[in-house]
Design an enzyme around this catalytic site. Structure first.
Site, short mmCIF file in Angstrom:
data_model
loop_
_atom_site.label_atom_id
_atom_site.label_comp_id
_atom_site.label_asym_id
_atom_site.label_seq_id
_atom_site.Cartn_x
_atom_site.Cartn_y
_atom_site.Cartn_z
CB SER A 145 -0.94 0.00 1.21
OG SER A 145 -1.77 -1.13 1.19
CG HIS A 194 -1.96 4.23 3.96
ND1 HIS A 194 -3.26 3.97 4.28
CD2 HIS A 194 -1.41 3.03 3.67
CE1 HIS A 194 -3.49 2.67 4.19
NE2 HIS A 194 -2.38 2.09 3.82
#
Length: 336
Positions: free
Chosen positions: A239, A297
Site C-alpha cells: 500500500s 500511507h
C-alpha cells in the site's frame, strides 16, 4: 482480513483503490503467537517487538529513538541507488534498442512456434504498464505462497514484515509481502489499473524507481511513527508503494474524475480524493488508530507528491551527469 474502499477513474482512465485496512483475527494471533515469540528471540537477544494477545498481554519493549539511524541511512542510500540504477537501466535499454536497429536484429531473430510463439505474441501485445505489472505481481504471488509454507515462516517473519530483527531489508521486502489473499488481490488490482497511466507518464524506469522508493519511504515513515508512539504492531503490504504512485498521478492529473465502483453516480476529482485520503490518514495518526497503517500511507503519498513537485524536475530530469559517467565507464575512450 482486509478491507478496501473501491474507486475508479472516469473519462478514459483506469480503476483505482484507496484506503487500506488490514487486521488479523484473534484466532490467527493465538495460532501464530508461539512462532512470533520464539522468532523474535533470535540469536539469544530479545528483539524490540511486542506481540499482542487477545487478553491484552504483551511481550518485550518498543524501539527507542536511537534505532532510527540505521533505517534512515538505508532509506537515503536505497533511494539514491534506485534512481541511479533506473537512469542506467534506461541508458542500457535505449542503447540495446539502437544496436538492434543497426544490426537489423528483427530480420535474424529465431522464429518461435507452439507455446513459445504464443507467449512471445502475448508479451508483445501488452502495454508498457502491463509489462511492468507482470513481474511485480509474480513476486507478490511468490511471497504470498511462501507465507503458506511453515518451514519458511521464520524467514518470512524476519525479512517480509516490519518490526523484525533485520530492520533495513524488510523495509523493501514487505512491499512485496501479503499474508491475506484478499489483501494481495486488492493491491494487485490497483497496481494493474494504475500501471498503464503511471508508466505512460513516468516511463518504465522512473516508474519502478518511484514505486520501490515510495515503498521504502513509507516503511520508514511507519517505523518513525511507531517509535514515536511506542507502537509495535507489525505491518506489511504494497500500500505504501501504491500510495506513492497514486500521489504522483493524482497531483499530475488533479482534474481527473473518480467514482466509487459500486456507486458510479458519485464523482469527484483526483485532487479531492487524494486530499481526503491523506486527511483521513493524518487523523488516524493523530488519534493513533491501529487498524490502518496510516503513517505508511502518508509517507508514500507525500513522497509521490514530492516527486511530482520537485524530484522529477530537479533529480530525474538532471540525470545527464550520471549517464555521462556511466557512458565513459561503459565505453572508455580507445587509444590510437
Amino acid at each position: 482480513m482486509a478491507f478496501r474502499t473501491f474507486l475508479h477513474l472516469g473519462e478514459n482512465a483506469c480503476k483505482c483503490i484507496f484506503a487500506t485496512v488490514q487486521f488479523k483475527s484473534k484466532s490467527h494471533v493465538v495460532d501464530q503467537y508461539k512462532q512470533v515469540r520464539n522468532f523474535y528471540k533470535f540469536r539469544g537477544k530479545t528483539k524490540v517487538i511486542k506481540t499482542h494477545l487477545p487478553n491484552g498481554s504483551s511481550k518485550t519493549q518498543p524501539e527507542h529513538i536511537g534505532s532510527l539511524w540505521k533505517p534512515l541511512t538505508f532509506t537515503i542510500m536505497f533511494s539514491g541507488t534506485t534512481f541511479i540504477g533506473a537512469a542506467i537501466w534506461e541508458y542500457e535499454r535505449i542503447r540495446e534498442k539502437a544496436y538492434k536497429m543497426i544490426r537489423n536484429y528483427a530480420q535474424r531473430r529465431i522464429h518461435r512456434t507452439g507455446w513459445r510463439y504464443k507467449m512471445h505474441t502475448w508479451w508483445n501485445n501488452l502495454s508498457e504498464g502491463e509489462k511492468m505489472f507482470a513481474p511485480i505481481c509474480f513476486l507478490n504471488v511468490l511471497v504470498f505462497l511462501s507465507w503458506r509454507i511453515p518451514a519458511f515462516r521464520p524467514t518470512m517473519y524476519r525479512y517480509f514484515c516490519s518490526n523484525s530483527g533485520a530492520s533495513c531489508w524488510p523495509m523493501l521486502f514487505l512491499t512485496f509481502s501479503h499474508y491475506s489473499p484478499f489483501h494481495l488481490l486488492i493491491n494487485m488490482y490497483v497496481l494493474y489499473n494504475f500501471s498503464t497511466v503511471a508508466v505512460s507518464t513516468l516511463g518504465r524506469e522512473q516508474f519502478m524507481a518511484l514505486y520501490l522508493t515510495s515503498g521504502v519511504v513509507s516503511s520508514f515513515s511507519s517505523f518513525l511513527y511507531k517509535v514515536a508512539f511506542g507502537i509495535t504492531t507489525p505491518s506489511l503490504g504494497a500500500s505504501g508503494a501504491l500510495m506513492g504512485i497514486l500521489g504522483f498521478i493524482c497531483t499530475e492529473n488533479p482534474n481527473m474524475y473518480l467514482t466509487i465502483v459500486f456507486l458510479p453516480m458519485w464523482k469527484f476529482t483526483a485532487n479531492t480524493a487524494i486530499k481526503a485520503v491523506m486527511g483521513l490518514d493524518a487523523l488516524g495518526c493523530l488519534l493513533r488508530w491501529r487498524i490502518f497503517d496510516h503513517a505508511a500511507h502518508l509517507g508514500g503519498a507525500l513522497f509521490g507528491i514530492f516527486w511530482h513537485a520537485w524530484g522529477n524536475a530537479n533529480i530525474w530530469q538532471k540525470r545527464e551527469p550520471v549517464l555521462m559517467l556511466w557512458h565513459q565507464f561503459r565505453e572508455p575512450p580507445r587509444s590510437h
